[in-house]
Scaffold this motif. Structure first.
Motif, short mmCIF file in Angstrom:
data_model
loop_
_atom_site.label_atom_id
_atom_site.label_comp_id
_atom_site.label_asym_id
_atom_site.label_seq_id
_atom_site.Cartn_x
_atom_site.Cartn_y
_atom_site.Cartn_z
N ASP A 90 3.11 -0.95 0.73
CA ASP A 90 1.83 -0.30 1.08
C ASP A 90 0.84 -0.41 -0.07
OD1 ASP A 90 2.50 0.26 3.65
OD2 ASP A 90 2.48 2.44 3.46
N ALA A 91 1.33 -0.42 -1.30
CA ALA A 91 0.42 -0.62 -2.44
C ALA A 91 -0.27 -1.97 -2.28
CB ALA A 91 1.19 -0.55 -3.76
N PHE A 92 0.52 -2.98 -1.95
CA PHE A 92 -0.08 -4.31 -1.75
C PHE A 92 -1.18 -4.24 -0.70
CE2 PHE A 92 -0.60 -8.38 0.25
CZ PHE A 92 -0.64 -9.26 -0.83
N LYS A 93 -0.88 -3.56 0.42
CA LYS A 93 -1.84 -3.55 1.54
C LYS A 93 -3.11 -2.78 1.19
CE LYS A 93 2.07 -3.06 4.45
NZ LYS A 93 2.72 -2.22 5.44
N VAL A 94 -2.95 -1.59 0.60
CA VAL A 94 -4.17 -0.79 0.36
C VAL A 94 -5.05 -1.41 -0.73
CG1 VAL A 94 -3.15 1.37 1.18
CG2 VAL A 94 -3.13 0.87 -1.28
N HIS A 95 -4.43 -2.04 -1.72
CA HIS A 95 -5.27 -2.62 -2.79
C HIS A 95 -5.91 -3.93 -2.35
CE1 HIS A 95 -4.19 0.75 -5.04
NE2 HIS A 95 -2.91 0.42 -5.12
N MET A 96 -5.27 -4.61 -1.43
CA MET A 96 -5.89 -5.80 -0.83
C MET A 96 -7.16 -5.38 -0.07
SD MET A 96 -5.61 -8.98 -0.34
CE MET A 96 -4.05 -9.79 -0.14
N GLY A 97 -7.15 -4.15 0.41
CA GLY A 97 -8.26 -3.68 1.24
C GLY A 97 -9.34 -2.93 0.48
N GLU A 98 -9.26 -2.91 -0.85
CA GLU A 98 -10.31 -2.20 -1.59
C GLU A 98 -11.64 -2.94 -1.46
OE1 GLU A 98 -9.62 -0.07 -5.27
OE2 GLU A 98 -7.58 -0.87 -5.30
N ASP A 99 -12.73 -2.21 -1.72
CA ASP A 99 -14.07 -2.76 -1.50
C ASP A 99 -14.41 -3.89 -2.48
OD1 ASP A 99 -14.66 -1.15 0.56
OD2 ASP A 99 -15.78 0.34 -0.63
N GLY A 100 -15.05 -4.91 -1.96
CA GLY A 100 -15.67 -5.97 -2.77
C GLY A 100 -14.77 -6.53 -3.85
N ASP A 101 -15.29 -6.54 -5.08
CA ASP A 101 -14.54 -7.12 -6.21
C ASP A 101 -13.32 -6.30 -6.59
OD1 ASP A 101 -16.34 -9.11 -6.34
OD2 ASP A 101 -17.44 -8.32 -8.11
N ALA A 102 -13.23 -5.09 -6.09
CA ALA A 102 -12.06 -4.25 -6.42
C ALA A 102 -10.82 -4.71 -5.66
CB ALA A 102 -12.36 -2.78 -6.10
N ALA A 103 -11.00 -5.51 -4.61
CA ALA A 103 -9.84 -5.98 -3.82
C ALA A 103 -8.96 -6.87 -4.68
CB ALA A 103 -10.32 -6.75 -2.59
N VAL A 104 -7.65 -6.71 -4.53
CA VAL A 104 -6.74 -7.48 -5.36
C VAL A 104 -5.43 -7.74 -4.59
CG1 VAL A 104 -5.86 -5.35 -6.45
CG2 VAL A 104 -5.60 -7.52 -7.64
N ALA A 105 -4.89 -8.93 -4.79
CA ALA A 105 -3.58 -9.24 -4.21
C ALA A 105 -2.56 -9.06 -5.33
CB ALA A 105 -3.55 -10.67 -3.70
#
Ligand code: GUN
Ligand code: ZN
Length: 471
Positions: A360-375
């Motif tokens: 779930d950490a992977f999923k929620v951080h992938m979905g952060e806004d704009g440049d904050a999104a991270v895989a």
């Protein structure tokens, strides 16, 4: 006698920061893990490179299974063992008042609490959670049951009774006077801290001072606990609580703390600065053995202060989804240098398995806004659920990976027990680039892992068993 476990080994070696996890990832498809009679790792490497001294070792062949370090859950609630998926709550403060305080009050019954302790240990073993920071029950008999059962089952634990000196009517059974809060916490330290071996350096059982959160205590309680902590810090006692979880405007947790204490930041209440305007009122509860759960809505100054003091964050995205708490900003939090580990927060979260948390950490951080999104890199996911947890518990020198000399905490994963996982491992597309293919396999393993695929669990080289006695 030395045991030799064979399988595909994955671990994050050495002592990297999260940002160094990818280059510290070790993958040994035809691997061997040797554990000596004292439960320590004496070899981790290619099976073909095993020195002759292991020729007579007892072989446990787990191939085509995997060997991973035991999972470390740095935030889970014992008195919520039967409260996962509670319906009828809402967000944090309403959920506590309507679902959780009544649920936790049931632990006043010693038989109920003892049954919960058995179930709690079973769920931990099923999930391969070999070490945990456990938010405890308010009732000393329940904590006695938890520590005794944990010792009987051979798990590691840090726990302390949840301290509440104020709260709503539904929490009445959980609330004590200021004096009793201090006395019961001191008693628990004396009764259970390193009670198994008498030495914190070798113990599996450890005690924490656990104010539930700033809204459950007063400046008086925080002052008393600061003094108590100051007097037991050098005995290796821990501190555990919640921070910046719910920021609903006006009525949420963060706003309520600021209003109740008149502080600039929520963290100040745990840092001895709980007087009006964040004036110093007592001693700090922060340090290398302090873990604060959630930290979704921290200011930069709070992250800096946690990093400076060695305080860790238990990141609990499963719970943050369930309680609508929002998403901890991953890049900004990592950049602060604070240690981040994983927590189920069961029953705020509805999963016991740390692999579900990092998924779930992977999923929620992938979905952060704009440049904050991270895989997130799969090695970072593994790090979060293992070595970072050992670091948060200040026991990285003892477990968390397969470096030689560490205590052998590990799980055996057999994908065949979970068809969807087996499918992803056996038939998923793999790159022709070896490094990328390794990442793909680890990612598939962490995303697809479910309890039935965890077939064996070891702490200090000893196999633990689920008893399923409370079904
Ligand atoms: N804040 C105070 N108590 C709790 C609790 O039991 N669970 C969560 N998630 N947050 C809390
Ligand atoms: Zn919690």
């Amino acid at each position: 006698m030395t045991q030799l476990h064979l399988g595909h080994v994955f671990h994050v070696a050495g002592s990297p920061a999260l940002t160094g996890a990818a280059s510290a990832l070790v993958s040994i498809p035809d691997g061997a893990l040797a554990v000596d009679g004292s439960g320590r790792i004496v070899f981790c490497g290619e099976r073909a490179a095993l020195p002759p001294e292991f020729d007579g070792a007892e072989v446990r062949d787990h191939r085509p299974g995997f060997l991973l370090p035991g999972f470390v859950d740095t935030h889970i609630h014992f008195p919520q063992t039967f409260a996962g998926d509670s319906y009828g709550g809402g967000q944090l403060l309403e959920w506590l008042e309507h679902c959780i305080f009544p649920s936790e009050s049931r632990f006043a019954d010693p038989e109920f609490a003892a049954r919960a302790a058995v179930e709690f240990c079973d769920r931990r073993i099923a999930a391969g959670t070999t070490a945990a920071m456990v938010f405890g029950s308010a009732f000393p008999h329940a904590q006695d049951a938890l520590f005794a059962e944990t010792r009987r089952r051979g798990l590691r634990i840090v726990s302390g009774r949840g301290i509440q000196t104020v709260g709503p009517d539904s929490a009445a059974a959980l609330i004590t006077s200021e004096e009793d809060a201090l006395r019961l916490t001191r008693d628990e330290i004396d009764r259970w801290h390193a009670a198994d071996t008498g030495d914190v350096a070798t113990a599996l059982l450890h005690v924490a001072i656990v104010p539930r959160f700033s809204l459950s205590v007063t400046t008086h309680t925080l002052k008393d606990l600061g003094e108590l902590y100051d007097s037991v810090r050098d005995r290796g006692v821990y501190v555990h609580s919640h921070l910046n979880e719910n920021n609903r405007p006006g009525t949420g947790e963060v706003a309520s703390v600021k209003q109740m204490y008149g502080v600039h930041t929520y963290l100040d209440t745990y840092d001895g600065k709980f007087g009006p305007g964040s004036s110093v009122g007592g001693k700090s509860l922060l340090g290398r053995r302090t873990i604060l759960a959630h930290c979704v809505h921290c200011e930069d100054s709070e992250l800096e202060r946690m990093a400076e003091t060695g305080t860790s964050i238990a990141h609990c995205p499963v719970s943050q989804l369930f309680l609508g708490s929002g998403t901890m900003p991953w890049k900004r939090t990592v950049a602060s240098g604070v240690n981040i580990s994983a927590g189920t927060d069961f029953g705020g979260g509805d999963e016991w398995l740390i692999a579900r948390v990092v998924a779930d950490a992977f999923k929620v951080h992938m979905g952060e806004d704009g440049d904050a999104a991270v895989a997130m890199h799969p090695a970072e996911m593994l790090f979060l659920g293992t070595l970072a947890g050992a670091r948060a518990l200040d026991m990285e020198d003892r477990f968390g990976n397969f470096d030689a000399g560490k205590e052998a905490d590990f799980v055996v994963v057999e994908p065949a027990r979970v068809p969807a996982l087996a499918g992803a491992i056996n038939h998923g597309v793999r790159s022709s680039d070896r490094e990328r293919a390794t990442e793909q396999t680890l990612f598939a393993l962490l995303m697809g892992l479910r309890e039935p695929a965890i077939t064996e669990v070891y702490v200090q080289g000893r196999r633990l068993h689920e008893e399923r006695s409370s079904r």
